[in-house]
Design a protein around this motif. Structure first.
Motif, mmCIF file in Angstrom:
data_model
loop_
_atom_site.group_PDB
_atom_site.id
_atom_site.type_symbol
_atom_site.label_atom_id
_atom_site.label_comp_id
_atom_site.label_asym_id
_atom_site.label_seq_id
_atom_site.Cartn_x
_atom_site.Cartn_y
_atom_site.Cartn_z
ATOM 1 N N VAL A 138 0.842 -1.209 0.000
ATOM 2 C CA VAL A 138 0.000 0.000 0.000
ATOM 3 C C VAL A 138 0.870 1.248 0.000
ATOM 4 C CG1 VAL A 138 -1.731 1.295 1.306
ATOM 5 C CG2 VAL A 138 -1.910 -1.198 1.120
ATOM 6 N N LEU A 141 2.147 2.010 -3.514
ATOM 7 C CA LEU A 141 1.132 2.608 -4.377
ATOM 8 C C LEU A 141 0.962 4.088 -4.059
ATOM 9 C CD1 LEU A 141 -1.644 -0.157 -4.398
ATOM 10 C CD2 LEU A 141 -0.013 0.365 -6.224
ATOM 11 N N ARG A 142 0.901 4.419 -2.777
ATOM 12 C CA ARG A 142 0.753 5.827 -2.395
ATOM 13 C C ARG A 142 1.962 6.645 -2.858
ATOM 14 N NH1 ARG A 142 -2.369 4.335 2.514
ATOM 15 N NH2 ARG A 142 -4.451 5.125 2.062
ATOM 16 N N ARG A 147 -3.347 6.441 -9.386
ATOM 17 C CA ARG A 147 -4.670 6.196 -8.818
ATOM 18 C C ARG A 147 -4.875 4.683 -8.810
ATOM 19 N NH1 ARG A 147 -8.460 9.862 -8.373
ATOM 20 N NH2 ARG A 147 -7.533 11.141 -10.043
ATOM 21 N N ALA A 148 -5.219 4.114 -7.666
ATOM 22 C CA ALA A 148 -5.279 2.657 -7.577
ATOM 23 C C ALA A 148 -6.403 2.185 -6.673
ATOM 24 C CB ALA A 148 -3.948 2.092 -7.077
ATOM 25 N N PHE A 150 -6.714 -0.988 -4.356
ATOM 26 C CA PHE A 150 -5.896 -2.046 -3.783
ATOM 27 C C PHE A 150 -6.782 -3.254 -3.529
ATOM 28 C CE2 PHE A 150 -3.873 -4.067 0.037
ATOM 29 C CZ PHE A 150 -2.733 -4.517 -0.603
ATOM 30 N N ASP A 177 -9.157 9.003 0.709
ATOM 31 C CA ASP A 177 -7.945 9.187 -0.079
ATOM 32 C C ASP A 177 -8.354 9.427 -1.517
ATOM 33 O OD1 ASP A 177 -5.596 8.708 -1.675
ATOM 34 O OD2 ASP A 177 -4.687 7.722 0.043
ATOM 35 N N LEU A 180 -6.338 6.464 -3.615
ATOM 36 C CA LEU A 180 -6.254 5.050 -3.262
ATOM 37 C C LEU A 180 -7.512 4.593 -2.529
ATOM 38 C CD1 LEU A 180 -4.068 2.932 -3.720
ATOM 39 C CD2 LEU A 180 -3.271 3.333 -1.402
#
Length: 426
Positions: A138, A141-142, A147-148, A150, A177, A180
């Motif tokens: 995580v 990704l941040r 843009r995701a 998870f 967020d 995310l």
């Protein structure tokens, strides 16, 4: 708060409700949101102006299924069968991953996406060996700026699954967020059995999470039995994405569509592993939103240009001309607006509609492989490559400019990736 930005004089391609070339036009962005699209727009005082002359301007691509952590084992098994993949990747390589390897893989994998114009990603993460592995995934990704969604997959018993999923939901996604969000990546009835699937879908409903699961990719009988189980227990009231939905009938596709579900195809991976030919045309004809996913760079490319070309080729090559109605417009929509529908982000990403997030890609047309193209949409699908991705915005922030990623020292990122590759390859 983000400043104003104006993209001027590009050939603008929108994708919702259907792909269309708007012609030479401008895109005005205010505070990370698309404010206006049209010709002759005026920049606000102090706004940054990006000259898109000679560029194609379109929404960022949406990857609906990728095991991002596998970046350190790229091309580990390029010609592998599905059983070989399970043994080599999940049986041998995955247990060697340390938390720092997961971080290196997710960061480099997400940056690979951004470099290729993929601004939104469903990270189907099944490398939860310890809580530290999850936290590293995580955090990467941040840190990447992508843009995701998870997709959290925990392979423990139902009690551990519930405990750890709640922990991740509460500790890592406890605040709103903008980039995310979380989904439950379920092993599902076809892989882990019906009792486990009940626990997964009920937990997702309790936590308000959508489900993404490998469903329908393991033969006709398995697909029918798994779908019947989900329906008979009312589990499809939870929004569910069927990944590798290869073996459903038209009638079953209609039932999935009626439940509010969606499908994700990984056309290169599915064909390479011998799972089957993705029935994207049939699924979409049944009313299902269908997205594209790279799945794994172990044996497939990581860019959506390759996937658009592959699904276009496979559909149009169906026997007796059955797929000739499938066009480059359809392939582009699957990679953008339709992919956003699959992830529950329609209206937010995947198009250039005013009010949506300014996730935008500029493609060069001054390279030999893109020059003098008569149909811009056809050029994107059939001719473009990551090398043509010049500028990328995520939420109005420029993350790639003049062909270079901006937010990270790639030398350091790739050195860490190579270190992890050596550690996990064995």
């Amino acid at each position: 708060m983000l400043n104003s930005l104006l993209i001027k004089n590009g050939v603008v391609i929108d994708t919702a409700p259907a792909p269309v070339v708007l012609g030479p036009a401008d895109v005005r962005v205010e505070n990370g949101v698309i404010a206006e699209v049209g010709p002759g727009l005026t920049a606000a005082p102090g706004a940054e102006v990006i000259d898109a002359t000679g560029r194609l301007v379109l929404p960022g691509f949406v990857d609906t299924h990728r095991h991002t952590w596998q970046a350190p084992i790229r091309a580990l098994a390029p010609d592998v069968s599905f059983d070989g993949y399970l043994a080599r990747v999940l049986g041998e390589a995955a247990p060697r991953f340390r938390p720092e390897d997961v971080y290196a893989g997710n960061l480099a994998g997400a940056l690979e996406c951004l470099d290729a114009g993929v601004t939104t990603l469903l990270d189907w993460s099944h490398i939860q060996l310890t809580p530290a592995h999850t936290d590293a995934a995580v955090r990467a990704l941040r840190d990447s700026g992508i843009r995701a969604v998870f997709g959290y997959c925990h392979g423990g018993d139902p009690a551990e699954l519930a405990r750890e999923t709640r922990r991740v939901r509460e500790e890592l996604f406890d605040t709103e967020d903008g980039l995310l969000t979380m989904a439950l990546a379920a092993l599902g009835p076809e892989i882990a059995g019906e009792e486990r699937a009940l626990a997964e879908w009920r937990l997702a409903a309790e936590l308000g999470l959508p489900v993404t699961a490998h469903l329908g990719g393991h033969g006709r009988e398995s697909a029918a039995r798994g779908l019947a189980f989900l329906e008979s227990h009312g589990l499809l009231s939870v929004r569910t994405t069927f990944v590798h939905a290869l073996h459903y009938t038209d009638e079953e596709f209609k039932r999935i569509a009626g439940s509010g579900g969606s499908v994700s195809f990984a056309p290169v991976d599915e064909m390479n592993l011998g799972l089957g030919c993705p029935p994207a045309g049939r699924a979409r004809a049944a009313g299902l939103p269908a997205g594209l996913g790279a799945d794994t760079v172990v044996c497939a490319p990581g860019d959506l240009f390759s996937l658009m070309r592959t699904v276009h080729l496979l559909e149009r090559g169906r026997p007796d001309g059955a797929g000739l109605g499938f066009t480059t417009h359809d392939a582009l929509r699957m990679a953008t607006a339709e992919g956003a529908e699959v992830l529950g982000l329609a209206g937010s990403v995947g198009s250039l509609r005013p009010g949506g997030q300014a996730d935008i890609v500029l493609l060069r047309t001054d390279r030999p492989g893109m020059a003098a193209a008569h149909d811009p949409i056809g050029a994107v699908v059939l001719h473009a490559s990551p090398a043509d991705v010049e500028t990328v915005l995520v939420g109005g922030r420029v993350v790639k400019r003049d062909g270079q990623l901006l937010q990270h020292d790639l030398t350091t990122v790739l050195a860490s990736l190579r270190e992890s590759a050596a550690a996990v390859a064995g």
